[in-house]
Motif scaffolding. Structure first.
Motif, PDB file in Angstrom:
ATOM      1  N   LEU A 129      35.538  33.174  63.875  1.00  0.00           N
ATOM      2  CA  LEU A 129      34.712  32.223  64.621  1.00  0.00           C
ATOM      3  C   LEU A 129      34.517  30.922  63.848  1.00  0.00           C
ATOM      4  CD1 LEU A 129      31.991  34.582  66.154  1.00  0.00           C
ATOM      5  CD2 LEU A 129      33.811  33.375  67.365  1.00  0.00           C
ATOM      6  N   LEU A 130      34.401  31.010  62.530  1.00  0.00           N
ATOM      7  CA  LEU A 130      34.262  29.792  61.740  1.00  0.00           C
ATOM      8  C   LEU A 130      35.550  28.973  61.768  1.00  0.00           C
ATOM      9  CD1 LEU A 130      32.627  28.013  59.844  1.00  0.00           C
ATOM     10  CD2 LEU A 130      33.433  29.413  57.931  1.00  0.00           C
ATOM     11  N   ARG A 168      29.575  29.465  68.927  1.00  0.00           N
ATOM     12  CA  ARG A 168      30.111  30.336  67.876  1.00  0.00           C
ATOM     13  C   ARG A 168      28.999  31.051  67.120  1.00  0.00           C
ATOM     14  NH1 ARG A 168      33.740  26.896  64.204  1.00  0.00           N
ATOM     15  NH2 ARG A 168      32.444  25.165  64.924  1.00  0.00           N
ATOM     16  N   LEU A 169      27.873  30.368  66.902  1.00  0.00           N
ATOM     17  CA  LEU A 169      26.742  31.020  66.234  1.00  0.00           C
ATOM     18  C   LEU A 169      26.172  32.149  67.084  1.00  0.00           C
ATOM     19  CD1 LEU A 169      24.872  27.941  64.704  1.00  0.00           C
ATOM     20  CD2 LEU A 169      26.212  29.675  63.493  1.00  0.00           C
ATOM     21  N   SER A 214      33.443  35.136  72.836  1.00  0.00           N
ATOM     22  CA  SER A 214      32.653  34.045  72.262  1.00  0.00           C
ATOM     23  C   SER A 214      33.299  32.693  72.509  1.00  0.00           C
ATOM     24  CB  SER A 214      32.470  34.267  70.753  1.00  0.00           C
ATOM     25  OG  SER A 214      31.772  35.465  70.489  1.00  0.00           O
ATOM     26  N   ALA A 250      27.847  40.609  65.698  1.00  0.00           N
ATOM     27  CA  ALA A 250      27.466  41.477  64.577  1.00  0.00           C
ATOM     28  C   ALA A 250      26.608  42.634  65.059  1.00  0.00           C
ATOM     29  CB  ALA A 250      26.724  40.664  63.523  1.00  0.00           C
ATOM     30  N   TRP A 277      33.284  36.929  61.903  1.00  0.00           N
ATOM     31  CA  TRP A 277      32.652  35.686  61.460  1.00  0.00           C
ATOM     32  C   TRP A 277      33.680  34.706  60.905  1.00  0.00           C
ATOM     33  CZ3 TRP A 277      27.434  37.208  58.655  1.00  0.00           C
ATOM     34  CH2 TRP A 277      26.549  37.714  59.620  1.00  0.00           C
ATOM     35  N   VAL A 317      31.416  37.666  52.984  1.00  0.00           N
ATOM     36  CA  VAL A 317      30.700  38.772  53.625  1.00  0.00           C
ATOM     37  C   VAL A 317      31.106  40.096  52.989  1.00  0.00           C
ATOM     38  CG1 VAL A 317      30.346  40.007  55.794  1.00  0.00           C
ATOM     39  CG2 VAL A 317      30.412  37.518  55.787  1.00  0.00           C
ATOM     40  N   ALA A 333      28.544  34.977  66.864  1.00  0.00           N
ATOM     41  CA  ALA A 333      28.460  35.662  65.574  1.00  0.00           C
ATOM     42  C   ALA A 333      27.255  36.596  65.530  1.00  0.00           C
ATOM     43  CB  ALA A 333      28.377  34.633  64.454  1.00  0.00           C
ATOM     44  N   ILE A 372      32.621  42.839  60.826  1.00  0.00           N
ATOM     45  CA  ILE A 372      31.754  41.667  60.933  1.00  0.00           C
ATOM     46  C   ILE A 372      32.339  40.500  60.153  1.00  0.00           C
ATOM     47  CG2 ILE A 372      29.495  40.734  60.267  1.00  0.00           C
ATOM     48  CD1 ILE A 372      28.301  43.454  60.968  1.00  0.00           C
ATOM     49  N   LEU A 430      34.596  32.672  54.222  1.00  0.00           N
ATOM     50  CA  LEU A 430      33.422  33.346  54.777  1.00  0.00           C
ATOM     51  C   LEU A 430      33.660  34.846  54.876  1.00  0.00           C
ATOM     52  CD1 LEU A 430      30.638  33.331  56.070  1.00  0.00           C
ATOM     53  CD2 LEU A 430      31.735  32.867  58.274  1.00  0.00           C
TER      54      LEU A 430
END
Length: 199
Positions: free
Chosen positions: A115-116, A125-126, A181, A133, A112, A52, A129, A108, A48
């Motif tokens: 967190l994933l 987590r979403l 988070s 961001a 991300w 990004v 994120a 970012i 991920l």
């Protein structure tokens, strides 16, 4: 009552038809089992983050120009007469050229990806994120404003502020946003409190 029972027993009851649910169930179980493996989560997080970064690279000049336009608009709000030419932002004798390191895409991507890879609740987590961001985008503009101020007051310290203070602040923000988070109250959160002593 009879119509409700008939509807409940229908193979098309619920948000998805029964045949779709039967088809997806084994796949979802397999994905869930794979996501329980920490090495798989780490690989997904790295993928991920790299994805990004690739998106930022593909956006290229458009992302740099957007960053420059937002930065120039903030300078105008603060009372400066600003001229924006693509990625170049100038006001009087001072001028900045926005390059890839001036965007928030790398912080970012790191947030991300982390967190994933973390095995916490997906909803938390979403949320982390999304808000993370946004926070990094705002902090990045604050960093550019700080560098602009340093360039006007102490130009000999600009490189140090740019390479160490500004970049370090962004990386520290990534760490703090990640901890905030995953340590939020809820199932799967990190327990930051010490456990009571066993008698």
């Amino acid at each position: 009552a009879d119509s409700r029972r008939a509807s409940a027993g229908s193979p098309h009851a619920g948000p998805l038809p029964l045949w779709i649910r039967k088809t997806l169930a084994p796949l979802l179980r397999q994905v869930g089992a794979m996501s329980a493996n920490p090495y798989v989560r780490l690989a997904l997080g790295l993928a991920l983050a790299a994805g990004v970064e690739c998106v930022g690279f593909l956006l290229g000049q458009r992302l740099l120009s957007l960053t420059a336009q937002v930065f120039g608009a903030l300078l105008e709000v603060l009372g400066n007469t600003v001229h924006i030419d693509g990625t170049r932002v100038s006001s009087g004798p001072r001028a900045f050229v926005v390059v890839a390191e001036c965007t928030a895409i790398t912080p970012i991507a790191l947030l991300w990806g982390a967190l994933l890879a973390y095995p916490g609740a997906l909803r938390r987590r979403l949320i982390g994120a999304a808000f993370g961001a946004l926070g990094l985008l705002l902090l990045n503009q604050a960093r550019l404003l700080g560098l602009w101020w340093v360039a006007g007051r102490w130009p000999e310290s600009f490189d140090f502020a740019h390479l160490y203070v500004g970049q370090g602040a962004m990386m520290l923000a990534v760490l703090l946003l990640f901890v905030a988070s995953v340590a939020a109250p809820g199932r799967g959160a990190i327990n930051l409190r010490s456990r009571p002593a066993q008698s």
